[in-house]
Design a protein around this motif. Structure first.
Motif, PDB file in Angstrom:
ATOM      1  N   ASN A   1      -4.592   5.020  -2.093  1.00 39.55           N
ATOM      2  CA  ASN A   1      -5.785   5.605  -1.466  1.00 39.55           C
ATOM      3  C   ASN A   1      -6.350   6.719  -2.340  1.00 39.55           C
TER       4      ASN A   1
ATOM      5  N   ASP B   1     -11.926   0.608   2.116  1.00 37.34           N
ATOM      6  CA  ASP B   1     -10.949   0.837   3.185  1.00 37.34           C
ATOM      7  C   ASP B   1     -11.652   1.133   4.514  1.00 37.34           C
TER       8      ASP B   1
ATOM      9  N   GLU C   1       0.849  -1.187   0.000  1.00 35.45           N
ATOM     10  CA  GLU C   1       0.000   0.000   0.000  1.00 35.45           C
ATOM     11  C   GLU C   1       0.884   1.235   0.000  1.00 35.45           C
TER      12      GLU C   1
ATOM     13  N   LYS D   1     -11.204  -3.986   3.498  1.00 40.00           N
ATOM     14  CA  LYS D   1     -10.105  -3.847   4.448  1.00 40.00           C
ATOM     15  C   LYS D   1     -10.708  -3.553   5.814  1.00 40.00           C
TER      16      LYS D   1
ATOM     17  N   GLU E   1      -8.105   2.075  -3.067  1.00 42.18           N
ATOM     18  CA  GLU E   1      -8.800   1.985  -1.786  1.00 42.18           C
ATOM     19  C   GLU E   1      -9.668   3.219  -1.588  1.00 42.18           C
TER      20      GLU E   1
HETATM   21 MG    MG Z   1      -5.713   2.625   2.730  1.00 40.01          MG
END
Ligand code: MG
Ligand code: C2E
Ligand code: MG
Ligand code: MG
Length: 281
Positions: free
Chosen positions: A114, A176, A59, A197, A146
């Motif tokens: 993200n 997320d 990530e 997640k 995400e």
């Molecule tokens: Mg994230």
């Protein structure tokens, strides 16, 4: 009289608020300069296939490198970037660096990035992402995006449109911080997401809090029944890992496996991860 008026106007602001506003203004100014100066930089945190300890991807997490060498965390500047319209610049600048770094990675590793909810208003988002990825010679299938659940609530129609287009382009979507937002199960039904997640707050107290255990186990079961994969954030101890493995979670992320690092430090970290995975078998 004039002075009175002035005082009246300023009475809206408590001293603390005024300081905070000045500070935000300063950060915005500095951020405008930091982006082209290359001071907003990607760090990469390992994502681990829990059943065998293998590294499957990273990530990307942003860091702002200040002149004195210290790092500013996303919690201190992402919200300001969102409010001032700079988030797109931050995102593309990071993505460009990341796809360049990815060229040096083994090709089976994916990258999760993200996306800010504000970016759902960007009409060119899907095209621009694809352009950057394919220009670097990276397959879109190696990219995962995400988004937080709260982001979807704000504008479900444009979120659905963008997520569908990303999926058609081969890019996967993960929800997320799952469990902390509105957690509308309808999102799972209506949006082509592939992964959940689970937020690290459910892992933090998993040893002593029975309801956290039940939540992680049940979300995982539900996700699997819906054909979704589950990532768990915030794995800090062997006991955390042992539990989430027992609950059948697919992918793990946390300080137990590795902290977010610059690209140059990843090879050494990956080496240690391989050794640890072998030691556990
Ligand atoms: Mg994230
Ligand atoms: P997130 O996407 O949920 O990312 C995980 C956060 O948890 C990261 O914090 C990571 O450093 C931290 N973390 C990872 N493992 C552990 C652990 O074992 N224990 C604990 N206590 N924390 C762990 P970070 O890097 O400070 O980022 C915070 C949030 O800021 C991210 O949460 C994400 O929502 C946002 N963010 C970061 N970079 C970007 C970016 O480039 N764009 C946007 N839009 N948001 C970003
Ligand atoms: Mg997360
Ligand atoms: Mg989180």
């Amino acid at each position: 009289k004039c002075k009175l008026e002035k005082n009246k106007r300023f009475r809206f602001f408590e001293p603390g608020m005024e300081m905070a506003a000045i500070r935000r203004g300063e950060i915005e100014e500095a951020l405008r300069k930091a982006i082209p100066a290359g001071r907003i930089q990607p760090r990469y945190q390992p994502l681990i296939r829990l059943r065998n300890g293998q590294l499957v991807g990273y990530e990307m997490l942003s860091r702002w490198r200040l002149n004195d060498g210290s790092l500013r965390l996303p919690g201190e500047f992402i919200a300001i970037a969102e409010e001032t319209g700079l988030i797109g610049k931050v995102f593309y600048c990071l993505l460009k660096q990341a796809v360049r770094d990815m060229r040096g990675w083994p090709s089976h590793l994916f990258l999760a990035v993200n996306l800010s909810p504000v970016q759902f208003n960007d009409d060119d988002l899907v095209e621009d992402i694809l352009q950057i990825v394919t220009d670097a010679g990276i397959a879109p299938e190696r990219l995962e995006i995400e988004v937080t659940e709260n982001a979807l609530v704000a504008d479900i129609a444009s979120a659905r449109d963008i997520i569908t287009r990303l999926k058609h382009a081969g890019i996967r979507i993960a929800l997320d911080d799952f469990g902390t937002g509105y957690s509308s199960l309808r999102h799972l039904n209506e949006l082509p997401v592939e992964k959940l997640k689970i937020d690290r707050s459910f892992v933090h107290d998993i040893e002593c809090n029975e309801s956290s255990q039940t939540i992680v186990e049940t979300i995982t079961l539900m996700a699997h029944n819906l054909g979704l994969q589950v990532t768990v954030e915030g794995i800090e101890t062997e006991e955390h890992a042992r539990r989430v493995i027992a609950y059948g979670c697919d992918i793990g992320q946390g300080f137990l496996y590795g902290e977010p690092l610059p690209d140059a430090a990843l090879a050494e970290q990956a080496h240690k991860l391989t050794q640890n995975a072998q030691a556990r078998l």
